[in-house]
Motif scaffolding. Structure first.
Motif, PDB file in Angstrom:
ATOM      1  N   LYS A 283       6.360  -5.131  14.775  1.00  0.00           N
ATOM      2  CA  LYS A 283       5.557  -5.223  15.993  1.00  0.00           C
ATOM      3  C   LYS A 283       4.298  -6.062  15.789  1.00  0.00           C
ATOM      4  N   ILE A 284       3.707  -6.003  14.577  1.00  0.00           N
ATOM      5  CA  ILE A 284       2.434  -6.695  14.339  1.00  0.00           C
ATOM      6  C   ILE A 284       2.608  -7.999  13.559  1.00  0.00           C
ATOM      7  N   GLY A 285       3.838  -8.332  13.198  1.00  0.00           N
ATOM      8  CA  GLY A 285       4.080  -9.591  12.498  1.00  0.00           C
ATOM      9  C   GLY A 285       3.818  -9.556  11.011  1.00  0.00           C
ATOM     10  N   ALA A 286       3.956  -8.386  10.388  1.00  0.00           N
ATOM     11  CA  ALA A 286       3.819  -8.286   8.934  1.00  0.00           C
ATOM     12  C   ALA A 286       5.166  -8.565   8.279  1.00  0.00           C
ATOM     13  N   GLY A 287       5.157  -9.356   7.215  1.00  0.00           N
ATOM     14  CA  GLY A 287       6.406  -9.804   6.619  1.00  0.00           C
ATOM     15  C   GLY A 287       6.954  -8.927   5.521  1.00  0.00           C
ATOM     16  N   ALA A 288       6.218  -7.892   5.108  1.00  0.00           N
ATOM     17  CA  ALA A 288       6.677  -7.017   4.030  1.00  0.00           C
ATOM     18  C   ALA A 288       5.891  -5.714   4.063  1.00  0.00           C
ATOM     19  N   LEU A 289       6.445  -4.691   3.424  1.00  0.00           N
ATOM     20  CA  LEU A 289       5.735  -3.432   3.213  1.00  0.00           C
ATOM     21  C   LEU A 289       5.174  -3.413   1.800  1.00  0.00           C
ATOM     22  N   VAL A 290       4.078  -2.689   1.621  1.00  0.00           N
ATOM     23  CA  VAL A 290       3.443  -2.536   0.312  1.00  0.00           C
ATOM     24  C   VAL A 290       3.229  -1.052   0.063  1.00  0.00           C
ATOM     25  N   THR A 291       3.563  -0.594  -1.133  1.00  0.00           N
ATOM     26  CA  THR A 291       3.325   0.805  -1.489  1.00  0.00           C
ATOM     27  C   THR A 291       2.651   0.890  -2.849  1.00  0.00           C
ATOM     28  N   GLY A 292       2.085   2.060  -3.126  1.00  0.00           N
ATOM     29  CA  GLY A 292       1.447   2.307  -4.412  1.00  0.00           C
ATOM     30  C   GLY A 292       2.367   2.982  -5.406  1.00  0.00           C
ATOM     31  N   GLU A 293       3.670   2.881  -5.204  1.00  0.00           N
ATOM     32  CA  GLU A 293       4.619   3.557  -6.087  1.00  0.00           C
ATOM     33  C   GLU A 293       4.645   2.928  -7.474  1.00  0.00           C
ATOM     34  N   SER A 294       4.747   3.782  -8.478  1.00  0.00           N
ATOM     35  CA  SER A 294       4.832   3.369  -9.881  1.00  0.00           C
ATOM     36  C   SER A 294       6.018   4.095 -10.504  1.00  0.00           C
ATOM     37  N   LEU A 295       6.891   3.372 -11.159  1.00  0.00           N
ATOM     38  CA  LEU A 295       8.159   3.939 -11.615  1.00  0.00           C
ATOM     39  C   LEU A 295       7.938   5.146 -12.525  1.00  0.00           C
ATOM     40  N   VAL A 313      15.192   0.224   5.060  1.00  0.00           N
ATOM     41  CA  VAL A 313      14.547  -0.925   5.715  1.00  0.00           C
ATOM     42  C   VAL A 313      15.151  -2.227   5.209  1.00  0.00           C
ATOM     43  N   SER A 314      15.067  -3.257   6.045  1.00  0.00           N
ATOM     44  CA  SER A 314      15.526  -4.588   5.645  1.00  0.00           C
ATOM     45  C   SER A 314      14.378  -5.474   5.181  1.00  0.00           C
ATOM     46  N   LEU A 315      13.147  -5.074   5.471  1.00  0.00           N
ATOM     47  CA  LEU A 315      11.986  -5.840   5.019  1.00  0.00           C
ATOM     48  C   LEU A 315      11.844  -5.772   3.500  1.00  0.00           C
ATOM     49  N   PRO A 316      11.264  -6.785   2.877  1.00  0.00           N
ATOM     50  CA  PRO A 316      10.914  -6.660   1.461  1.00  0.00           C
ATOM     51  C   PRO A 316       9.887  -5.537   1.279  1.00  0.00           C
ATOM     52  N   VAL A 317      10.014  -4.812   0.174  1.00  0.00           N
ATOM     53  CA  VAL A 317       9.044  -3.776  -0.184  1.00  0.00           C
ATOM     54  C   VAL A 317       8.385  -4.194  -1.492  1.00  0.00           C
ATOM     55  N   PHE A 318       7.082  -4.455  -1.446  1.00  0.00           N
ATOM     56  CA  PHE A 318       6.345  -4.858  -2.641  1.00  0.00           C
ATOM     57  C   PHE A 318       5.688  -3.641  -3.265  1.00  0.00           C
ATOM     58  N   ARG A 319       5.902  -3.488  -4.576  1.00  0.00           N
ATOM     59  CA  ARG A 319       5.310  -2.381  -5.333  1.00  0.00           C
ATOM     60  C   ARG A 319       4.519  -2.969  -6.507  1.00  0.00           C
ATOM     61  N   PRO A 320       3.312  -3.452  -6.252  1.00  0.00           N
ATOM     62  CA  PRO A 320       2.567  -4.159  -7.307  1.00  0.00           C
ATOM     63  C   PRO A 320       2.168  -3.295  -8.501  1.00  0.00           C
ATOM     64  N   LEU A 321       2.288  -1.963  -8.363  1.00  0.00           N
ATOM     65  CA  LEU A 321       1.920  -1.081  -9.474  1.00  0.00           C
ATOM     66  C   LEU A 321       3.133  -0.590 -10.255  1.00  0.00           C
ATOM     67  N   ILE A 322       4.306  -1.105  -9.966  1.00  0.00           N
ATOM     68  CA  ILE A 322       5.546  -0.498 -10.445  1.00  0.00           C
ATOM     69  C   ILE A 322       5.591  -0.337 -11.961  1.00  0.00           C
ATOM     70  N   GLY A 323       5.008  -1.259 -12.717  1.00  0.00           N
ATOM     71  CA  GLY A 323       5.053  -1.173 -14.174  1.00  0.00           C
ATOM     72  C   GLY A 323       3.772  -0.681 -14.813  1.00  0.00           C
ATOM     73  N   MET A 324       2.822  -0.210 -14.009  1.00  0.00           N
ATOM     74  CA  MET A 324       1.537   0.246 -14.542  1.00  0.00           C
ATOM     75  C   MET A 324       1.571   1.746 -14.809  1.00  0.00           C
ATOM     76  N   ASP A 325       0.839   2.174 -15.839  1.00  0.00           N
ATOM     77  CA  ASP A 325       0.689   3.610 -16.052  1.00  0.00           C
ATOM     78  C   ASP A 325      -0.570   4.098 -15.340  1.00  0.00           C
ATOM     79  N   LYS A 326      -0.743   5.431 -15.317  1.00  0.00           N
ATOM     80  CA  LYS A 326      -1.834   6.013 -14.534  1.00  0.00           C
ATOM     81  C   LYS A 326      -3.193   5.573 -15.048  1.00  0.00           C
ATOM     82  N   ARG A 327      -3.347   5.427 -16.333  1.00  0.00           N
ATOM     83  CA  ARG A 327      -4.623   5.023 -16.890  1.00  0.00           C
ATOM     84  C   ARG A 327      -5.004   3.619 -16.404  1.00  0.00           C
ATOM     85  N   GLU A 328      -4.040   2.719 -16.371  1.00  0.00           N
ATOM     86  CA  GLU A 328      -4.310   1.364 -15.882  1.00  0.00           C
ATOM     87  C   GLU A 328      -4.684   1.372 -14.400  1.00  0.00           C
ATOM     88  N   ILE A 329      -3.998   2.197 -13.630  1.00  0.00           N
ATOM     89  CA  ILE A 329      -4.271   2.259 -12.193  1.00  0.00           C
ATOM     90  C   ILE A 329      -5.657   2.847 -11.935  1.00  0.00           C
TER      91      ILE A 329
END
Length: 394
Positions: A283-295, A313-329
């Motif tokens: 609805k707002i023209g955003a091209g992807a979703l972003v979450t704070g999920e970390s594996l 969902v069919s949109l790309p989902v970006f998880r920029p923290l996926i490989g970070m541990d809690k201390r790094e975050i």
């Protein structure tokens, strides 16, 4: 009138963009203009490979402080314009470094010059040595020494065709790409530590980040709502113009609690959130979703559960923290100044009706069976019709 000061703004990644560099330069310049305030205090120009902001002495520190919140800037310095001859450069350099030397009990320094105008008759190594020698002579006996590798104080000289400047100590910027150069995304923002960091990381990659918050005030009260508003304001300092969408979530959450397998609740909450967020993004023209999920960080963030959530969902989902541990975050949250707000005690909506033993390897067919028991599309439509829009807030 106050003496003229010049802010030298450097970028690095933008300089690698080849034929597209002008586009990124202009985006960065626009973002700088946005935070500078009334135009009577400054003037911005873009010589080759640099951005310069000319201002007055009384405004220089205030404007420079605003640059630390702008993605795309590698570093910046405050300087003064000087005449294009060695004596004037040396005099200005001595005036600039003298207060630092007098405040210290012993300090090392280094002079580094850059000639964007190659017609200047002296090569840069000779300029560095000559100015450095003049500084040492003028401040003899003050405990000053030369260190070409790791100086306490770096003094830089920019020699251009139109002007020459002396700049004092570099200040680090955020780096990355200017906001607005990579499109719009929608971040699932909670009151926790992780999602604000994820939003910031996407801003640093040039995205304009809007946020969606899933509100459950009937069970959690208004504390979480107010907390997320504060977090959105903090992260918006790095971009401006970011919007926060607050959607009601209690009806969907109660249905999942009452009609579905208890072990699947958390994953089903997330699947519903993804659906609503994807619909709003469209609805707002955003091209992807972003979450704070970390594996592997919590039960809902195992490989199997992340895959099950993403299938909605069919949109790309970006998880920029996926490989970070809690201390790094946590360290990143402290650096962007969201940590102290994020750790204030307040449960998020996923913690409501938390099962005793949540599934860590959910089965897709079971999740889909559970979802047949409640009106998924109706909940999505309700969220889109009842959201509250907050922002933008600088």
């Amino acid at each position: 009138m106050s003496p003229v000061r010049t802010l030298l703004i450097r970028y690095d990644e933008i300089g690698l963009k080849g034929k597209n560099r002008k586009f990124f330069e202009q985006k960065l310049a626009d973002n700088i203009r946005r935070v500078m305030g009334p135009k009577e205090y400054w003037k911005l120009t873009i010589p080759h490979g640099r951005i310069l902001v000319e201002t007055v002495d009384t405004e220089a520190e205030r404007l420079a402080d605003r640059l630390r919140f702008i993605p795309g800037i590698a570093s910046y310095s405050i300087g003064v314009p000087v005449e294009r001859e060695l004596r004037a450069m040396a005099e200005a350099a001595i005036m600039m470094i003298r207060p630092r030397v007098e405040e210290s009990s012993g300090m090392s320094f280094c002079v580094r010059s850059r000639r964007s105008d190659k017609s200047f008759p002296m090569p840069t190594p000779e300029i560095d040595r000559e100015i450095g020698s003049q500084i040492m002579l003028a401040l003899d006996g003050k405990g000053l020494s030369v260190d070409l590798v790791r100086p306490d104080y770096l003094l830089e000289i920019e020699i251009g065709k139109e002007a020459t400047f002396i700049f004092d100590q570099r200040r680090p910027g955020i780096g990355g790409l200017p906001v607005g150069s990579s499109g719009n995304v929608l971040c699932l923002l909670s009151g926790g530590i992780d999602s604000p960091v994820a939003a910031f990381k996407m801003m640093r990659r040039g995205c304009r980040v809007h946020s969606i918050f899933f509100d459950n005030q009937p069970f959690l009260g208004a504390g979480g709502y107010e907390k997320v508003k504060r977090l959105a304001q903090i992260i918006n300092r790095y971009q401006g113009e970011g919007r926060l969408y607050v959607v009601p979530f209690e009806e969907a959450q109660v249905a999942i609690r009452d009609l579905c397998r208890p072990k699947n609740r958390v994953v089903l909450y997330r699947r519903m959130m993804y659906r609503i967020a994807a619909a709003l993004a469209g609805k707002i023209g955003a091209g992807a979703l972003v979450t704070g999920e970390s594996l592997g960080q919590v039960a809902s963030q195992t490989l199997e559960n992340l895959a099950a959530v993403s299938k909605t969902v069919s949109l790309p989902v970006f998880r920029p923290l996926i490989g970070m541990d809690k201390r790094e975050i946590i360290q990143a949250a402290k650096e962007i100044e969201t940590y102290s707000v994020s750790i204030e005690p307040q449960p998020d909506c996923c913690s409501v009706f938390m099962p005793k033993n949540p599934a860590t390897k959910s089965r897709l067919h079971e999740l889909e069976q559970d979802e047949c028991g409640f009106p998924v599309d109706e909940f999505v439509a309700t969220a889109l019709n009842q959201f509250e829009l907050i922002g933008p807030a600088n």
